[in-house]
Each structure stands twice: as C-alpha cells, then as structure tokens.
Design an enzyme around this catalytic site. Structure first.
Site, PDB file in Angstrom:
ATOM      1  N   CYS A  32       4.999  18.713 -13.313  1.00  0.00           N
ATOM      2  CA  CYS A  32       3.983  19.161 -14.281  1.00  0.00           C
ATOM      3  C   CYS A  32       3.383  20.515 -13.906  1.00  0.00           C
ATOM      4  O   CYS A  32       2.784  21.186 -14.735  1.00  0.00           O
ATOM      5  CB  CYS A  32       2.878  18.118 -14.424  1.00  0.00           C
ATOM      6  SG  CYS A  32       1.822  17.990 -12.955  1.00  0.00           S
ATOM      7  N   CYS A  70       0.904  12.282 -14.634  1.00  0.00           N
ATOM      8  CA  CYS A  70       2.254  12.703 -14.261  1.00  0.00           C
ATOM      9  C   CYS A  70       2.874  11.626 -13.363  1.00  0.00           C
ATOM     10  O   CYS A  70       2.204  11.090 -12.480  1.00  0.00           O
ATOM     11  CB  CYS A  70       2.166  14.031 -13.515  1.00  0.00           C
ATOM     12  SG  CYS A  70       3.732  14.612 -12.874  1.00  0.00           S
ATOM     13  N   CYS A 106       2.894  20.152  -7.865  1.00  0.00           N
ATOM     14  CA  CYS A 106       3.902  19.241  -8.404  1.00  0.00           C
ATOM     15  C   CYS A 106       5.005  20.035  -9.103  1.00  0.00           C
ATOM     16  O   CYS A 106       4.728  20.825 -10.007  1.00  0.00           O
ATOM     17  CB  CYS A 106       3.225  18.281  -9.380  1.00  0.00           C
ATOM     18  SG  CYS A 106       4.405  17.287 -10.300  1.00  0.00           S
ATOM     19  N   HIS A 130       0.812  -1.227   0.000  1.00  0.00           N
ATOM     20  CA  HIS A 130       0.000   0.000   0.000  1.00  0.00           C
ATOM     21  C   HIS A 130       0.840   1.270   0.000  1.00  0.00           C
ATOM     22  O   HIS A 130       0.344   2.335   0.372  1.00  0.00           O
ATOM     23  CB  HIS A 130      -0.976  -0.020   1.191  1.00  0.00           C
ATOM     24  CG  HIS A 130      -2.013  -1.100   1.077  1.00  0.00           C
ATOM     25  ND1 HIS A 130      -2.791  -1.537   2.126  1.00  0.00           N
ATOM     26  CD2 HIS A 130      -2.402  -1.846   0.005  1.00  0.00           C
ATOM     27  CE1 HIS A 130      -3.606  -2.495   1.716  1.00  0.00           C
ATOM     28  NE2 HIS A 130      -3.387  -2.708   0.440  1.00  0.00           N
ATOM     29  N   CYS A 156       2.588  13.003  -7.505  1.00  0.00           N
ATOM     30  CA  CYS A 156       1.691  13.996  -8.089  1.00  0.00           C
ATOM     31  C   CYS A 156       0.282  13.408  -8.124  1.00  0.00           C
ATOM     32  O   CYS A 156       0.098  12.216  -8.392  1.00  0.00           O
ATOM     33  CB  CYS A 156       2.169  14.326  -9.492  1.00  0.00           C
ATOM     34  SG  CYS A 156       1.106  15.507 -10.343  1.00  0.00           S
TER      35      CYS A 156
HETATM   36  C1  BJW Z   1      -3.521  -6.475  16.717  1.00  0.00           C
HETATM   37  C2  BJW Z   1      -2.971  -5.662  17.729  1.00  0.00           C
HETATM   38  C3  BJW Z   1      -1.814  -6.154  18.390  1.00  0.00           C
HETATM   39  C4  BJW Z   1      -4.691  -4.640  16.893  1.00  0.00           C
HETATM   40  N1  BJW Z   1      -1.320  -7.337  18.055  1.00  0.00           N
HETATM   41  N2  BJW Z   1      -3.011  -7.644  16.418  1.00  0.00           N
HETATM   42  C5  BJW Z   1     -12.568  -8.210  -3.752  1.00  0.00           C
HETATM   43  C6  BJW Z   1     -13.708  -8.294  -3.014  1.00  0.00           C
HETATM   44  C7  BJW Z   1     -14.296  -7.142  -2.434  1.00  0.00           C
HETATM   45  C8  BJW Z   1     -13.718  -5.891  -2.606  1.00  0.00           C
HETATM   46  C9  BJW Z   1     -12.566  -5.822  -3.355  1.00  0.00           C
HETATM   47  C10 BJW Z   1     -12.005  -6.959  -3.914  1.00  0.00           C
HETATM   48  N3  BJW Z   1     -10.871  -6.590  -4.571  1.00  0.00           N
HETATM   49  C11 BJW Z   1     -10.708  -5.253  -4.435  1.00  0.00           C
HETATM   50  C12 BJW Z   1     -11.729  -4.755  -3.702  1.00  0.00           C
HETATM   51  C13 BJW Z   1     -11.946  -3.326  -3.328  1.00  0.00           C
HETATM   52  C14 BJW Z   1     -11.081  -2.877  -2.187  1.00  0.00           C
HETATM   53  C15 BJW Z   1     -11.381  -3.725  -0.948  1.00  0.00           C
HETATM   54  O1  BJW Z   1     -10.635  -4.583  -0.563  1.00  0.00           O
HETATM   55  N4  BJW Z   1     -12.505  -3.443  -0.323  1.00  0.00           N
HETATM   56  C16 BJW Z   1     -12.937  -4.196   0.850  1.00  0.00           C
HETATM   57  C17 BJW Z   1     -12.658  -3.371   2.118  1.00  0.00           C
HETATM   58  C18 BJW Z   1     -14.406  -4.463   0.705  1.00  0.00           C
HETATM   59  N5  BJW Z   1      -9.674  -2.931  -2.539  1.00  0.00           N
HETATM   60  C19 BJW Z   1      -9.110  -1.956  -3.212  1.00  0.00           C
HETATM   61  O2  BJW Z   1      -9.734  -0.998  -3.603  1.00  0.00           O
HETATM   62  C20 BJW Z   1      -7.632  -2.099  -3.540  1.00  0.00           C
HETATM   63  N6  BJW Z   1      -7.435  -1.819  -4.924  1.00  0.00           N
HETATM   64  C21 BJW Z   1      -7.786  -2.654  -5.883  1.00  0.00           C
HETATM   65  O3  BJW Z   1      -8.219  -3.745  -5.656  1.00  0.00           O
HETATM   66  O4  BJW Z   1      -7.605  -2.144  -7.128  1.00  0.00           O
HETATM   67  C22 BJW Z   1      -8.048  -2.897  -8.254  1.00  0.00           C
HETATM   68  C23 BJW Z   1      -7.754  -2.065  -9.480  1.00  0.00           C
HETATM   69  C24 BJW Z   1      -7.083  -2.654 -10.519  1.00  0.00           C
HETATM   70  C25 BJW Z   1      -6.816  -1.890 -11.668  1.00  0.00           C
HETATM   71  C26 BJW Z   1      -7.226  -0.567 -11.731  1.00  0.00           C
HETATM   72  C27 BJW Z   1      -7.893   0.003 -10.672  1.00  0.00           C
HETATM   73  C28 BJW Z   1      -8.152  -0.746  -9.539  1.00  0.00           C
HETATM   74  C29 BJW Z   1      -6.819  -1.055  -2.796  1.00  0.00           C
HETATM   75  C30 BJW Z   1      -6.872  -1.220  -1.322  1.00  0.00           C
HETATM   76  C31 BJW Z   1      -6.103  -0.082  -0.648  1.00  0.00           C
HETATM   77  C32 BJW Z   1      -6.295  -0.054   0.852  1.00  0.00           C
HETATM   78  N7  BJW Z   1      -5.786   1.164   1.339  1.00  0.00           N
HETATM   79  C33 BJW Z   1      -5.709   1.400   2.783  1.00  0.00           C
HETATM   80  C34 BJW Z   1      -5.180   2.835   3.015  1.00  0.00           C
HETATM   81  C35 BJW Z   1      -3.703   2.912   2.728  1.00  0.00           C
HETATM   82  C36 BJW Z   1      -3.147   4.260   3.053  1.00  0.00           C
HETATM   83  C37 BJW Z   1      -3.217   4.578   4.516  1.00  0.00           C
HETATM   84  O5  BJW Z   1      -2.554   3.930   5.339  1.00  0.00           O
HETATM   85  O6  BJW Z   1      -3.957   5.498   4.861  1.00  0.00           O
HETATM   86  O7  BJW Z   1      -4.840   0.449   3.396  1.00  0.00           O
HETATM   87  S1  BJW Z   1      -7.261   1.135   3.638  1.00  0.00           S
HETATM   88  C38 BJW Z   1      -6.556   0.420   5.081  1.00  0.00           C
HETATM   89  O8  BJW Z   1      -6.923  -0.980   5.201  1.00  0.00           O
HETATM   90  C39 BJW Z   1      -5.040   0.447   4.835  1.00  0.00           C
HETATM   91  C40 BJW Z   1      -4.618  -0.862   5.429  1.00  0.00           C
HETATM   92  O9  BJW Z   1      -3.352  -1.235   4.900  1.00  0.00           O
HETATM   93  C41 BJW Z   1      -5.741  -1.786   5.036  1.00  0.00           C
HETATM   94  C42 BJW Z   1      -5.838  -3.026   5.862  1.00  0.00           C
HETATM   95  O10 BJW Z   1      -6.124  -2.743   7.192  1.00  0.00           O
HETATM   96  P1  BJW Z   1      -5.428  -3.584   8.353  1.00  0.00           P
HETATM   97  O11 BJW Z   1      -3.970  -3.370   8.322  1.00  0.00           O
HETATM   98  O12 BJW Z   1      -5.918  -4.965   8.312  1.00  0.00           O
HETATM   99  O13 BJW Z   1      -5.943  -2.788   9.626  1.00  0.00           O
HETATM  100  P2  BJW Z   1      -7.314  -2.994  10.466  1.00  0.00           P
HETATM  101  O14 BJW Z   1      -7.473  -1.782  11.292  1.00  0.00           O
HETATM  102  O15 BJW Z   1      -8.420  -3.366   9.575  1.00  0.00           O
HETATM  103  O16 BJW Z   1      -7.007  -4.245  11.374  1.00  0.00           O
HETATM  104  C43 BJW Z   1      -6.059  -4.186  12.433  1.00  0.00           C
HETATM  105  C44 BJW Z   1      -5.960  -5.580  13.030  1.00  0.00           C
HETATM  106  O17 BJW Z   1      -4.947  -5.576  14.020  1.00  0.00           O
HETATM  107  C45 BJW Z   1      -7.247  -6.055  13.722  1.00  0.00           C
HETATM  108  O18 BJW Z   1      -7.501  -7.380  13.296  1.00  0.00           O
HETATM  109  C46 BJW Z   1      -6.890  -6.032  15.217  1.00  0.00           C
HETATM  110  O19 BJW Z   1      -7.560  -7.035  15.956  1.00  0.00           O
HETATM  111  C47 BJW Z   1      -5.406  -6.299  15.150  1.00  0.00           C
HETATM  112  N8  BJW Z   1      -4.612  -5.816  16.293  1.00  0.00           N
HETATM  113  N9  BJW Z   1      -3.744  -4.546  17.898  1.00  0.00           N
HETATM  114  C48 BJW Z   1      -1.943  -8.079  17.129  1.00  0.00           C
HETATM  115  N10 BJW Z   1      -1.236  -5.433  19.432  1.00  0.00           N
HETATM  116 ZN    ZN Z   2       2.822  16.334 -11.686  1.00  0.00          ZN
END
Ligand code: BJW
Ligand code: ZN
Length: 337
Positions: free
Chosen positions: A228, A171, A225, A158, A166
C-alpha cells in the site's frame, strides 16, 4: 543472638510453607530440580500419559527461558527502562514505532542466536508420534518450528517475530523475514558487542541495558509497506487489545470441538495471565482433561485454579518436559541415562 533470629526466621518460613501446602493439597505438588523430582507423582503422570491419545500443550515464555530468552514478567521482563509488556501494544507502536522496533529487532536477533532446548525437541517428538496432540504456543520466537514441531500441530496464538505485516489495518500485506537487523536503521551502533556471543554473554554491554546509549529511530527511517506504500511495516505478533489470528483460533476450536475427549492439558512455562490463551484450560477440562502444570514458580497455577487430580511439577521445563514425556517419546539423543 543473630543465629537465633536466623533460626526463628527459617522456622517461620517453614511454617508458612507447610500451611500453604496444606491449603493446596487438592493437587499433587512436586518441587524439583531433576534430582529431587517426586517419583510417585511422575509415576502417576506417566500412567495417565500412557493411556492418553488426545493431549493439548499450552506454552509460554518459560519454555524458551532455558534457551536463553528472557520472559515477559518478573526479573527478566525489563528491556532498557521499559517493562516488556508495555512495549507490546498498538499504542506503544503508534507513539514510538522506532523504539518498539528496536525492542523487536533485539528480540529477533536473540531468538536467531539461541537454540531450541530439550523441551522443544520433546514436544516436537510427541507431536510426530501422536496425531491427537496439539500445541497452543504463546511464543513468537520460532524455537518450536526450529525443533521440527510439525506445523499442522502447532498453533501460534500470538504470531511470530519472523512474520512482518503492514501496520495499516486496511492492508493485508504479510511477509516472512529473517533479516538481522531488520533494516539498516535498526543496526546496533558500532562498538556494541553481540550479547549472544558466548564468550561475552553476561559481561558485555548490550542494547537491552539502558546504560548503553541508543539513538532514537524516526518513523521515516523504517521500511514502508511495499503493497500500500502508505504505512510502515510492523512485527507480525499479537499485541494487547488485538484479536488473535482468526485462522489459528478456528483451528484450535476445530480441534477442541472434534475431540470426543481430551485426556490431558500440559501448561508449560506460562504465568497464565494473558487471555484468551490461558483460558484454554477451561474448555480442555470440560472435555475431561486433567491438568499438568510445569513451571519454575509454584504460584503460577492454571487459569481458573486447581482441581483434584491436577499435577504441579515445579522446576525447569527443559529438564522436566523430556522426563515427563519419556514413556511415549523415549530418551532424546544425548539425554540417555
Ligand atoms: C519457567 C522457566 C523455566 C520461567 N521452566 N517455567 C479477559 C480478562 C481480562 C483481560 C482480558 C480478557 N480477555 C482479553 C483480555 C485483555 C488482554 C489480557 O489478557 N490482559 C491481561 C494481561 C489482563 N488480552 C488481549 O488483549 C488479547 N487480545 C484479545 O483478547 O483481543 C480481543 C479482541 C477481539 C476482537 C477485536 C479486538 C480484540 C491479546 C493478548 C496478546 C498478548 N501479547 C503478548 C506479546 C506478544 C508479542 C511479543 O512476544 O512481544 O504475548 S504479551 C506477552 O504475554 C506475550 C506472551 O505470549 C504473553 C504471555 O506471557 P507468558 O508466556 O506467560 O510469559 P510470562 O513472562 O508472563 O511468564 C513466564 C513463566 O515462565 C513464569 O510463570 C515463570 O515462572 C516461568 N518460567 N523460567 C519453566 N526454565
Ligand atoms: Zn500496507
């Protein structure tokens, strides 16, 4: 009377837990703080680990929670009145780039002011000792690189808070940037106490708290940017609906396709809700991998569900990961018994 009702309530919870556990006996469940970890499960995991040469780790925000960074979903996932996930989209940036930048400026500041925890160091150490170990991280906070994780074994699915690009799709300008604040318009107003300063943590007002007033930042106040000159700069992270970086996806595919067999995938601190990241468990299983989930929440199982032979270690990643990897990495400095 009150006491009796309390006892009935406790009995009901216990019964529900027992029923739930009986349904999920396919895999081994270990509830733990470090003190209560089930040593038999650890022993069976260690046995498998000792014979492993190809291991994947899939990391999420829970890995960095013990360092002091909030997760996305659940209690910590609210920034001011905004759900953190709702700010992570191109639509949110288009609608209010100043607000989204305030959120990311805050995240950059927090990430720069906390430290990697023992789990980051343990994974970095495993990477140094095992060439067949690859890490797929959803985290953008820079803590794995700061723990010395070899970059060629760390795939940032990610992006990174410290890559800036940009906002225009036409770009390809990218820079590495650790400035805090990112620009003058994002400097927190005077009088706001640094939320990461230990002496005030938890008691001081900070800009993640909606009751602390924050001026709005117009698009025109954000750096444009330098290449661009036609659009503003944005964080180099992957938002919902955006494709993951092609070179990263390519490198992960190469790893999976070139491995004759994958022994293990460790799914650490992720809710496994976001695709395609969570879906890497499937290809790993198809290459023979057993799955080990390490999570604070026993309900956050692997994408695709449980299979026989999986392990679930419930507890803090910062405690569990170094303990689980000990047969290969030894004790981390300061973690010896
Ligand atoms: C502990 C703890 C401790 C706490 N010890 N544990 C298939 C099916 C359905 C939907 C989709 C699909 N394929 C794609 C999609 C759409 C979408 C998606 O997945 N949606 C679902 C949510 C429904 N995916 C996308 O859009 C992705 N892109 C894509 O597929 O593009 C296709 C494409 C192709 C060609 C052209 C155009 C498009 C992109 C996904 C990007 C996600 N971005 C984010 C933001 C990143 C920037 C930022 O940081 O701000 O990424 S969203 C956010 O969620 C972030 C994280 O990396 C990601 C995952 O979250 P994570 O890390 O799991 O955190 P939490 O908070 O959910 O969980 C924390 C866990 O820790 C919990 O379980 C706690 O219990 C645990 N915990 N303390 C151990 N001490
Ligand atoms: Zn640019």
């Amino acid at each position: 009377m009150r006491l009796r009702r309390y006892h009935d309530h406790v009995k009901l919870i216990y019964k529900t837990l027992v029923a739930r556990n009986t349904k999920t006996q396919l895999h081994t469940r270990t509830m733990t703080s470090a003190a209560t970890i089930n040593e038999q499960d650890v022993a069976s995991f260690h046995k498998h680990l000792r014979g492993s040469t190809h291991i994947l780790a899939l990391l999420g925000a829970g890995l960095s929670a013990p360092s002091g960074l909030p997760t996305f979903r659940g209690a910590g996932g609210l920034w001011r009145t905004h759900d953190a996930v709702s700010l992570a989209s191109p639509e949110a940036f288009e609608a209010d780039p100043g607000l989204v930048w305030q959120f990311y400026n805050y995240r950059r500041h927090m990430a720069l002011n906390v430290n990697p925890n023992p789990a980051h160091y343990a994974l970095a150490e495993l990477a140094k000792r095992m060439p067949g170990f690859a890490t797929l991280s959803q985290n953008v906070d820079g803590l794995s690189p700061r723990a010395g994780h070899p970059p060629e074994q760390l795939h940032l699915l990610h992006g990174s808070l410290f890559q800036i690009k940009c906002a225009s799709e036409r770009c390809d300008y990218v820079e590495t940037n650790f400035d805090d604040p990112f620009c003058e318009a994002l400097r927190p107003p005077e009088g706001i106490i640094d939320p990461t300063a230990n002496s005030v943590r938890g008691t001081a007002p900070d800009i993640s708290d909606a009751s602390v007033s924050l001026p709005s930042v117009p698009r025109s106040a954000l750096p444009s940017c330098p290449s661009c000159k036609s659009d503003v700069l944005r964080p180099g992270v992957v938002w919902f609906g955006e494709p993951l970086p092609e070179d990263v996806l390519g490198a992960v595919d190469d790893y999976i396709n070139s491995a004759e067999k994958i022994d293990l995938i460790m799914v650490i601190g992720t809710s496994s809700k976001v695709q395609p990241a969570a879906g890497y468990v499937g290809p790993a299983r198809r290459k023979g991998a057993r799955v080990c989930v390490i999570n604070m929440d026993p309900n956050d199982g692997p994408s695709g569900g449980w299979r026989k032979g999986d392990w679930m270690f419930t507890g803090d990643a910062a405690v569990l990961v170094p303990k689980l990897l000990e047969p290969v990495i030894g004790s981390l400095p300061g973690q010896e018994d």
